[in-house]
Design a protein around this motif. Sequence first.
Motif, PDB file in Angstrom:
ATOM      1  N   LEU A   6       0.832  -1.207   0.000  1.00  0.00           N
ATOM      2  CA  LEU A   6       0.000   0.000   0.000  1.00  0.00           C
ATOM      3  C   LEU A   6       0.862   1.249   0.000  1.00  0.00           C
ATOM      4  O   LEU A   6       0.556   2.255  -0.652  1.00  0.00           O
ATOM      5  N   LEU A   7       1.962   1.186   0.702  1.00  0.00           N
ATOM      6  CA  LEU A   7       2.864   2.335   0.764  1.00  0.00           C
ATOM      7  C   LEU A   7       3.460   2.612  -0.627  1.00  0.00           C
ATOM      8  O   LEU A   7       3.565   3.761  -1.062  1.00  0.00           O
ATOM      9  N   VAL A   8       3.827   1.532  -1.346  1.00  0.00           N
ATOM     10  CA  VAL A   8       4.368   1.701  -2.698  1.00  0.00           C
ATOM     11  C   VAL A   8       3.320   2.296  -3.628  1.00  0.00           C
ATOM     12  O   VAL A   8       3.594   3.194  -4.418  1.00  0.00           O
ATOM     13  N   ILE A   9       2.082   1.810  -3.543  1.00  0.00           N
ATOM     14  CA  ILE A   9       1.008   2.278  -4.413  1.00  0.00           C
ATOM     15  C   ILE A   9       0.711   3.742  -4.166  1.00  0.00           C
ATOM     16  O   ILE A   9       0.566   4.542  -5.080  1.00  0.00           O
ATOM     17  N   THR A  10       0.618   4.120  -2.888  1.00  0.00           N
ATOM     18  CA  THR A  10       0.267   5.499  -2.554  1.00  0.00           C
ATOM     19  C   THR A  10       1.370   6.473  -2.898  1.00  0.00           C
ATOM     20  O   THR A  10       1.109   7.644  -3.135  1.00  0.00           O
ATOM     21  N   THR A  11       2.573   5.994  -3.000  1.00  0.00           N
ATOM     22  CA  THR A  11       3.684   6.902  -3.295  1.00  0.00           C
ATOM     23  C   THR A  11       4.075   6.847  -4.767  1.00  0.00           C
ATOM     24  O   THR A  11       5.005   7.530  -5.185  1.00  0.00           O
ATOM     25  N   GLU A  12       3.351   6.025  -5.625  1.00  0.00           N
ATOM     26  CA  GLU A  12       3.675   5.926  -7.035  1.00  0.00           C
ATOM     27  C   GLU A  12       3.310   7.226  -7.737  1.00  0.00           C
ATOM     28  O   GLU A  12       2.266   7.835  -7.461  1.00  0.00           O
ATOM     29  N   THR A  13       4.163   7.673  -8.636  1.00  0.00           N
ATOM     30  CA  THR A  13       3.932   8.920  -9.367  1.00  0.00           C
ATOM     31  C   THR A  13       3.877   8.636 -10.864  1.00  0.00           C
ATOM     32  O   THR A  13       4.503   7.702 -11.361  1.00  0.00           O
ATOM     33  N   ARG A  14       3.129   9.500 -11.571  1.00  0.00           N
ATOM     34  CA  ARG A  14       3.024   9.353 -13.030  1.00  0.00           C
ATOM     35  C   ARG A  14       2.658  10.695 -13.638  1.00  0.00           C
ATOM     36  O   ARG A  14       1.795  11.419 -13.102  1.00  0.00           O
ATOM     37  N   VAL A  15       3.304  11.029 -14.776  1.00  0.00           N
ATOM     38  CA  VAL A  15       3.040  12.274 -15.495  1.00  0.00           C
ATOM     39  C   VAL A  15       2.633  11.926 -16.925  1.00  0.00           C
ATOM     40  O   VAL A  15       3.303  11.133 -17.588  1.00  0.00           O
ATOM     41  N   GLU A  16       1.553  12.517 -17.408  1.00  0.00           N
ATOM     42  CA  GLU A  16       1.040  12.208 -18.742  1.00  0.00           C
ATOM     43  C   GLU A  16       0.535  13.484 -19.418  1.00  0.00           C
ATOM     44  O   GLU A  16      -0.064  14.350 -18.771  1.00  0.00           O
ATOM     45  N   ILE A  17       0.784  13.571 -20.732  1.00  0.00           N
ATOM     46  CA  ILE A  17       0.302  14.705 -21.518  1.00  0.00           C
ATOM     47  C   ILE A  17      -0.757  14.205 -22.494  1.00  0.00           C
ATOM     48  O   ILE A  17      -0.554  13.211 -23.202  1.00  0.00           O
ATOM     49  N   MET A  18      -1.863  14.931 -22.533  1.00  0.00           N
ATOM     50  CA  MET A  18      -2.961  14.592 -23.449  1.00  0.00           C
ATOM     51  C   MET A  18      -3.301  15.833 -24.292  1.00  0.00           C
ATOM     52  O   MET A  18      -3.376  16.939 -23.717  1.00  0.00           O
ATOM     53  N   PRO A  19      -3.512  15.646 -25.616  1.00  0.00           N
ATOM     54  CA  PRO A  19      -3.332  14.413 -26.387  1.00  0.00           C
ATOM     55  C   PRO A  19      -1.851  14.119 -26.600  1.00  0.00           C
ATOM     56  O   PRO A  19      -1.011  15.020 -26.542  1.00  0.00           O
ATOM     57  N   SER A  20      -1.577  12.857 -26.860  1.00  0.00           N
ATOM     58  CA  SER A  20      -0.181  12.463 -27.017  1.00  0.00           C
ATOM     59  C   SER A  20       0.365  12.796 -28.403  1.00  0.00           C
ATOM     60  O   SER A  20       1.576  12.872 -28.587  1.00  0.00           O
ATOM     61  N   LEU A  21      -0.539  12.984 -29.385  1.00  0.00           N
ATOM     62  CA  LEU A  21      -0.125  13.385 -30.722  1.00  0.00           C
ATOM     63  C   LEU A  21      -0.206  14.898 -30.840  1.00  0.00           C
ATOM     64  O   LEU A  21      -1.242  15.494 -30.533  1.00  0.00           O
ATOM     65  N   GLY A  22       0.875  15.490 -31.306  1.00  0.00           N
ATOM     66  CA  GLY A  22       0.954  16.950 -31.269  1.00  0.00           C
ATOM     67  C   GLY A  22       0.715  17.648 -32.592  1.00  0.00           C
ATOM     68  O   GLY A  22       1.374  18.661 -32.869  1.00  0.00           O
ATOM     69  N   TYR A  23      -0.203  17.165 -33.409  1.00  0.00           N
ATOM     70  CA  TYR A  23      -0.482  17.836 -34.677  1.00  0.00           C
ATOM     71  C   TYR A  23      -1.321  19.078 -34.438  1.00  0.00           C
ATOM     72  O   TYR A  23      -2.356  19.035 -33.774  1.00  0.00           O
TER      73      TYR A  23
END
Length: 388
Positions: free
Chosen positions: A12-29
């Motif tokens: 639970l400690l690992v899950i709560t401290t997991e980080t993630r960064v995402e940009i939407m949309p992933s295609l930059g046209y």
Amino acid sequence: MKSMLVFIWGLLLVITTETRVEIMPSLGYIELNESKVFVCVVEGAVQEMKWLHPSGKEIRDREDERLQVEQADKIVSKLVIRDAQLQDAGRYQCVCRFDESYAETAAVTVTVVQKPTFLNPKTYHEFLEGSEAFVPCDVTGIPQPLVTWKHKGRDVMHTEDGRFLLTAQGLLIQGVRGSDQGLYRCEGRIVDRGEVQSLDISVVVNVPPTVRIREGKVNVTAGSGVNVSLACLVNGHPHPYISWIRDGGPVVAEPGRFGFNSDQSVLTIYAVEKADEGQYTCTATNKINSSRDDVTLHVTANQTEEEVPSPHSTGHTVQATGGQAATVGTLDLMKAQRKEQLAVLQSLAAQQEILVRRVAEIGAEISQLTATLLPVLHSLSPPEKAHD
């Protein structure tokens, strides 16, 4: 059991401290001169979020009217690119710092594109037959589109005479012909993105008029029931205006005397008289030029309709044997009447002979047809039953 609880707590400690960064949309046209929003979303206890320009410089709010950063909340940040230009292309990064020693980055590559676009489109062109015709079609796009031309549903480059040449700005037709007239379609295609734009262009080929009289000389015999038609063959584009002249003056429609067809290329003279004899000129004119041709009408007077002396006239008298006077005028009139009656009888006899010959021909044809059909009819008849 205790070791199991320790394992679950660590997970639970690992899950709560997991980080993630995402940009939407992933295609930059981004379409040229258009706007687009990129959203950076983070999972985890982030302390700071910022956007980096492809040059590596941080994009700060309000520093550039076209590039702006909007912080929606603690875990969402927006990058807005307005009125996209070619220099806006590149790799943009969203950098998220979770503590003093740890940060994560997401990136999106922005590509500025443009659909096939026609510059200064003109959809109507006129050319003179035989000239060099250039039909402009300046197509731009990012990347540069592939340009093709079609005429009457066919690729113009598939023609066999090699008169069509493609240039960067349009289509060149060498020695343009009347058959080249019509609707052309200029297509700009970006194959990788499956984008196609088309422009329909009307091409008109102007042709100077030409006139040709079917018969240069026409002979006819005058008569109340005799009509004669004088025809001229006319070509040209736009379709020429046609007129007729005789003795320097125009020939106009007159009921019972002169008539024309719909475009005046055929002049009909009704009840031809000797006075109608002469030279007739057909003239065709369009906005390019004019052309003309002549026909000579020769009228032979009908002897039966010439003025003859009156039966009551004494005419010209001469001295005859025995001293008696003879009236030449009366005798001439009687001879003319007999000649006319003889001509009528000969005409009737000729018609009767033609009729008899035609009846004989029809009889022969019927006999031949009967001889051909009888075997067929006999073969189709049912066989007779044998009697006991």
